[in-house]
Design a protein around this motif. Structure first.
Motif, short mmCIF file in Angstrom:
data_model
loop_
_atom_site.label_atom_id
_atom_site.label_comp_id
_atom_site.label_asym_id
_atom_site.label_seq_id
_atom_site.Cartn_x
_atom_site.Cartn_y
_atom_site.Cartn_z
N ALA A 229 7.56 1.86 0.80
CA ALA A 229 8.79 2.65 0.93
C ALA A 229 9.99 1.81 1.32
O ALA A 229 11.12 2.30 1.26
CB ALA A 229 8.59 3.76 1.96
N SER A 230 9.77 0.58 1.69
CA SER A 230 10.82 -0.24 2.30
C SER A 230 11.31 -1.34 1.36
O SER A 230 10.76 -1.58 0.28
CB SER A 230 10.29 -0.88 3.58
N ASP A 231 12.33 -2.07 1.83
CA ASP A 231 12.86 -3.20 1.07
C ASP A 231 11.86 -4.34 0.96
O ASP A 231 12.04 -5.23 0.11
CB ASP A 231 14.14 -3.71 1.73
N ALA A 232 10.84 -4.33 1.77
CA ALA A 232 9.83 -5.39 1.73
C ALA A 232 9.10 -5.42 0.39
O ALA A 232 8.53 -6.45 0.01
CB ALA A 232 8.83 -5.21 2.87
N SER A 233 9.12 -4.30 -0.35
CA SER A 233 8.42 -4.23 -1.64
C SER A 233 9.39 -4.14 -2.81
O SER A 233 9.09 -3.53 -3.83
CB SER A 233 7.48 -3.01 -1.65
N SER A 234 10.55 -4.80 -2.69
CA SER A 234 11.60 -4.65 -3.69
C SER A 234 11.22 -5.17 -5.07
O SER A 234 11.84 -4.80 -6.07
CB SER A 234 12.88 -5.36 -3.21
N PHE A 235 10.20 -6.05 -5.18
CA PHE A 235 9.78 -6.55 -6.48
C PHE A 235 8.32 -6.20 -6.76
O PHE A 235 7.65 -6.84 -7.58
CB PHE A 235 10.00 -8.08 -6.57
N VAL A 236 7.84 -5.15 -6.10
CA VAL A 236 6.48 -4.64 -6.34
C VAL A 236 6.62 -3.38 -7.18
O VAL A 236 7.27 -2.43 -6.76
CB VAL A 236 5.76 -4.33 -5.02
N ASN A 237 6.02 -3.36 -8.35
CA ASN A 237 6.19 -2.22 -9.24
C ASN A 237 4.95 -2.01 -10.09
O ASN A 237 4.39 -2.97 -10.64
CB ASN A 237 7.41 -2.41 -10.15
N GLY A 238 4.51 -0.75 -10.17
CA GLY A 238 3.34 -0.42 -10.98
C GLY A 238 2.03 -0.86 -10.36
O GLY A 238 1.01 -0.94 -11.05
N HIS A 239 2.03 -1.09 -9.06
CA HIS A 239 0.84 -1.61 -8.36
C HIS A 239 0.05 -0.47 -7.72
O HIS A 239 0.62 0.48 -7.19
CB HIS A 239 1.27 -2.60 -7.29
N VAL A 240 -1.27 -0.58 -7.77
CA VAL A 240 -2.15 0.35 -7.07
C VAL A 240 -2.77 -0.41 -5.90
O VAL A 240 -3.56 -1.34 -6.10
CB VAL A 240 -3.25 0.91 -7.99
N LEU A 241 -2.38 -0.05 -4.70
CA LEU A 241 -2.82 -0.74 -3.49
C LEU A 241 -4.02 0.00 -2.89
O LEU A 241 -3.89 1.11 -2.39
CB LEU A 241 -1.67 -0.79 -2.48
N TYR A 242 -5.20 -0.64 -2.94
CA TYR A 242 -6.41 -0.03 -2.40
C TYR A 242 -6.50 -0.28 -0.90
O TYR A 242 -6.39 -1.41 -0.44
CB TYR A 242 -7.64 -0.60 -3.11
N VAL A 243 -6.65 0.81 -0.16
CA VAL A 243 -6.84 0.75 1.30
C VAL A 243 -8.19 1.41 1.54
O VAL A 243 -8.29 2.62 1.74
CB VAL A 243 -5.70 1.48 2.04
N ASP A 244 -9.24 0.61 1.47
CA ASP A 244 -10.59 1.18 1.34
C ASP A 244 -11.67 0.47 2.13
O ASP A 244 -12.86 0.69 1.88
CB ASP A 244 -10.98 1.23 -0.14
N GLY A 245 -11.28 -0.38 3.07
CA GLY A 245 -12.29 -1.08 3.85
C GLY A 245 -13.12 -2.06 3.05
O GLY A 245 -14.17 -2.52 3.50
N GLY A 246 -12.67 -2.39 1.84
CA GLY A 246 -13.37 -3.36 1.00
C GLY A 246 -14.33 -2.79 -0.01
O GLY A 246 -15.03 -3.52 -0.70
N ILE A 247 -14.39 -1.46 -0.13
CA ILE A 247 -15.42 -0.83 -0.97
C ILE A 247 -15.28 -1.20 -2.45
O ILE A 247 -16.28 -1.34 -3.16
CB ILE A 247 -15.43 0.70 -0.76
N THR A 248 -14.04 -1.39 -2.92
CA THR A 248 -13.86 -1.76 -4.33
C THR A 248 -14.05 -3.26 -4.56
O THR A 248 -14.06 -3.71 -5.72
CB THR A 248 -12.47 -1.35 -4.85
N ALA A 249 -14.22 -4.02 -3.50
CA ALA A 249 -14.38 -5.46 -3.62
C ALA A 249 -15.85 -5.89 -3.63
O ALA A 249 -16.14 -7.07 -3.85
CB ALA A 249 -13.65 -6.16 -2.48
N SER A 250 -16.76 -4.95 -3.40
CA SER A 250 -18.14 -5.35 -3.21
C SER A 250 -19.10 -4.50 -4.03
O SER A 250 -18.77 -3.37 -4.42
CB SER A 250 -18.53 -5.23 -1.73
N LEU A 251 -20.27 -5.03 -4.28
CA LEU A 251 -21.33 -4.30 -4.96
C LEU A 251 -22.34 -3.78 -3.95
O LEU A 251 -22.51 -4.38 -2.89
CB LEU A 251 -22.05 -5.22 -5.96
#
Length: 251
Positions: A229-251
């Protein structure tokens, strides 16, 4: 100087489905970061209760599945109150049934609630953001944007759609100064997941499956939301940010 990038003072944020759960937590977090927040939901009593727990919160009740009602409410707010600088499309629902038995009406309801709302509110707010040449849209996707589990295939389809709609928004609207991204929560202890949280077998499975070894807490989504929501992400666009404790990173 770096911390100023995350300062939301002077900005106004609309959060759909924000009378409880993730939506309320994100609204509260945005308010703590300095934003004036606008809570949305269909149940005006629950909405008023939620607004009473966030200093200075406004209420904008409307049915996010109703395209015309959304357009009218957003246009009226922009005219009578002022600009909506940040939109968090959080309204959503779940329905768990084996796919071969999944009711057609439940499937249609999932599509309206999880996908049409993102289009309806996103378009209504973006029309004004485009005129101003700036705006932040944050759609709430899911770990099911990338993964599937038995019994929730239609939900998985809707959250996959949210991920791709987010990319489409960025592709169409980045040239107008908008940043459109998504947050994809893993398994969080929310009213939507109450049945799973109460199931010892599922919780045991989740703790083994997730590298962090636990359910997420809704407050752990706030940092990602403030960033997007902030200016910190001014060049971030179309990104899906996973906040999942690592579940999508592991098998």
């Amino acid at each position: 100087m770096s911390l100023e990038l995350f300062d939301l003072r002077g900005r106004r944020a609309l959060v759909t489905g924000s009378s409880q759960g993730i939506g309320f937590a994100l609204a509260h977090g945005l308010a703590d970061a300095g934003a004036e927040v606008i809570l949305n939901g269909r149940d005006e009593e629950k909405l008023a209760d939620a607004a009473g727990r966030i200093a200075g919160a406004r209420q904008l009740p409307f049915d996010a599945t109703d395209h015309q009602a959304v357009r009218a409410a957003v246009d009226r707010f922009e005219t009578e109150v002022g600009a909506i600088d940040i939109l968090v499309n959080n309204a959503g629902m779940q329905h768990r049934t084996p796919l071969e038995e999944f009711p057609a009406d439940a499937f249609e309801k999932l599509l309206r609630t999880n996908v049409s709302t993102v289009f309806n509110v996103g378009q209504a707010v973006a029309r004004h953001m485009i005129k101003r040449g700036a705006g932040k849209i944050i759609n709430i996707a899911s770990v099911q944007t990338a993964l599937a589990r038995p019994g929730i295939a239609p939900y998985t389809a809707t959250k996959g759609a949210v991920g791709n709609l987010t990319k489409g928004m960025a592709t169409d609207w980045a040239k107008y100064g908008l940043q459109c991204n998504a947050i994809a929560p893993g398994y969080f202890d929310t009213p939507l997941n109450a049945a799973l949280v109460a199931d010892p077998a599922f919780s045991a499975w989740l703790e083994k499956r997730t590298p962090a070894g636990r359910w997420g807490k809704v407050d752990e989504l706030v940092g990602a939301c403030i960033f997007l929501a902030s200016d910190a992400s001014s060049f971030v666009n179309g990104h899906v940010l996973y906040v999942d404790g690592g579940i999508t990173a592991s098998l």
